[in-house]
Design an enzyme around this catalytic site. Structure first.
Site, PDB file in Angstrom:
ATOM      1  N   GLU A 164       0.757  -1.227  -0.088  1.00  0.00           N
ATOM      2  CA  GLU A 164      -0.040   0.035   0.063  1.00  0.00           C
ATOM      3  C   GLU A 164       0.852   1.352   0.022  1.00  0.00           C
ATOM      4  OE1 GLU A 164      -4.109  -1.987   2.147  1.00  0.00           O
ATOM      5  OE2 GLU A 164      -3.037  -0.377   3.106  1.00  0.00           O
ATOM      6  N   GLU A 349      -5.353  -8.609   0.840  1.00  0.00           N
ATOM      7  CA  GLU A 349      -6.208  -8.628   1.837  1.00  0.00           C
ATOM      8  C   GLU A 349      -7.481  -8.375   1.774  1.00  0.00           C
ATOM      9  OE1 GLU A 349      -4.636  -5.061   4.447  1.00  0.00           O
ATOM     10  OE2 GLU A 349      -2.442  -5.860   3.864  1.00  0.00           O
TER      11      GLU A 349
END
Length: 444
Positions: A164, A349
């Site tokens: 991220e 995720e």
């Protein structure tokens, strides 16, 4: 019955600072999350990662839980300051030993390791030199990556450069909510650019050192819907998709340029001659990892800096206050295939925080999490039917853990952690997920 392809990798995911504890043990250096969480006011309830899930001492028990659940893959991250306490230079053998034990134990149990090289715990000594805003970090990151590839690459074949990067750049350097806690738009966009340069250098080193492995990168994604069919609302949703989701980084990686609406907004904040780096950033990657939790409705707002604001909807929400929009994971998967056509995709995720309680019988009945996971896995299956080359799915998270600025107040695990005793309890969702894995799909 919604069957998944043969060999589909069902996994669970964690990150070093969120679960390990013992941040300074055995010669490790400080990370920016250590210093940030120890600064009053930064983390809810003054929580820190000093103990977390004590995985540093309980890793064996935790791998046994992964085995019990039946997960085929385990995504975890390496703490940079455990390996290189100063960020560069001297390698800490005890740090290597810790991860070697984990890797070897996983392989003994036929669990495929997926290693995230950077999941936010930058060595504090590098932050003192400017951290991600310093152009030299691309070389520091390449050096760190090389140490990992040379020590673990013989056994680990699935690698992720960055987790991220948008969150690293924007939440850490523009919103100031994550470490290092800065609020500077120039620093934030220089960080975006340096993250891409660091990623590219790491991929280059990987190609030289690990001959038969795969390397990719992981992005956060929200599903942005316009509040109306007005052109300015549609444009606001497009901007948020380009800026918040995978295009901010995949456009440079695949096409050698930032997305058009991002450039319009941020050209002045990027390094002056950023174009000179774009050829180097265009390194082929083997897979794209997508994280997905939530969807958002957005509208044009002339008074906001980016001309966008959020519209709250009357939708069910998780304990994070995030709207539950399962079809968003389908559209994100479809979108990445249509826009960039990567060779392979993983959901790296997906999961939810709820206010879990232990029942009198010592069980955790988290039906809301089961409902969340089922709804999202259905949409993931739908994306595969539509030709998305999806190879695996990782639940966030194996364990309840340190949820960054929220501290221990938010529980994402399919395994409950009692932080007073460090006792682990597999939640109902953990048993449910175990069945999904056994059946390689959804039965109901």
């Amino acid at each position: 019955m919604k069957k998944f392809p043969e060999g589909f990798l069902w996994g669970v995911a964690t990150a070093s600072y969120q679960i390990e504890g013992s941040p300074l043990a055995d010669g490790a250096g400080m990370s920016i999350w250590h210093t940030f969480s120890h600064t009053p006011g930064n983390v809810k309830n003054g929580d820190t990662g000093d103990v977390a899930c004590d995985h540093y001492n309980r890793w064996k028990e935790d791998i046994e839980i992964i085995e019990k659940i039946g997960a085929k893959a385990y995504r975890f991250s390496i703490s940079w300051p455990r390996i290189l306490p100063e960020g560069t230079g001297k390698v800490n053998q005890k740090g290597l030993d810790f991860y070697n034990r984990i890797i070897d134990t996983l392989l003994e149990k036929n669990i495929t390791p997926f290693i995230t090289i950077y999941h936010w715990d930058l060595p504090f000594s590098l932050q003192l030199k400017g951290g991600w805003a310093n152009r030299d970090i691309a070389d520091w990151f390449a050096e760190y990556s090389r140490v990992l590839f040379e020590n673990f690459g013989d056994r680990v074949k699935h690698w992720i450069t960055l987790n991220e990067p948008w969150v690293v750049a924007i939440v850490g350097h523009l919103y100031g909510v994550h470490a290092p806690g800065m609020k500077d738009i120039y620093v934030a966009f220089h960080t975006v650019h340096n993250l891409l340069r660091a990623h590219a250098k790491s991929v280059k080193v990987f190609r030289e050192t690990v001959k038969d492995g795969k390397i990719g990168i992981v992005f956060n994604n929200g599903y942005f819907e316009p509040a109306s069919e007005r052109e300015e609302d549609i444009r606001a949703a497009r901007f948020m998709h380009q800026f918040n989701n995978y295009p901010l980084f995949l456009n440079p990686i695949y096409r050698g340029e930032y997305p058009d609406l991002v450039l319009e907004f941020a050209r002045e904040y990027l390094p002056r001659n950023y174009e000179d780096d774009m050829e180097e950033i265009k390194q082929e990657i083997d897979f794209v990892g997508l994280n997905y939790y939530s969807g958002h409705m957005v509208k044009y707002d002339p008074n906001s800096p980016a001309r966008v604001s959020f519209v709250e909807r009357n939708l069910p929400k998780t304990a994070m206050g995030w709207e539950i929009v399962p079809e968003g994971i389908y559209w994100i998967l479809k979108g990445v295939k249509e826009e960039y056509n990567p060779q392979e995709v993983y959901i790296t995720e997906n999961g939810a925080a709820f206010d879990d309680v232990v029942s009198e019988g010592g069980k955790v009945h988290d039906q809301n999490r089961i409902d969340y996971l089922r709804a999202h896995i259905e949409q993931v299956w739908r994306a595969i039917q539509d030709g998305v080359p999806l190879k695996g799915y990782f639940v966030w998270s194996l364990l309840d853990n340190f949820e960054w600025a929220e501290g221990y107040s938010k529980r994402f695990g399919i395994v409950y952690v009692d932080y007073n005793t460090q006792k682990r309890i597999i939640k109902d969702s953990g048993y449910w997920y175990s069945n999904v894995i056994k059946n390689n799909g959804l039965t109901d």
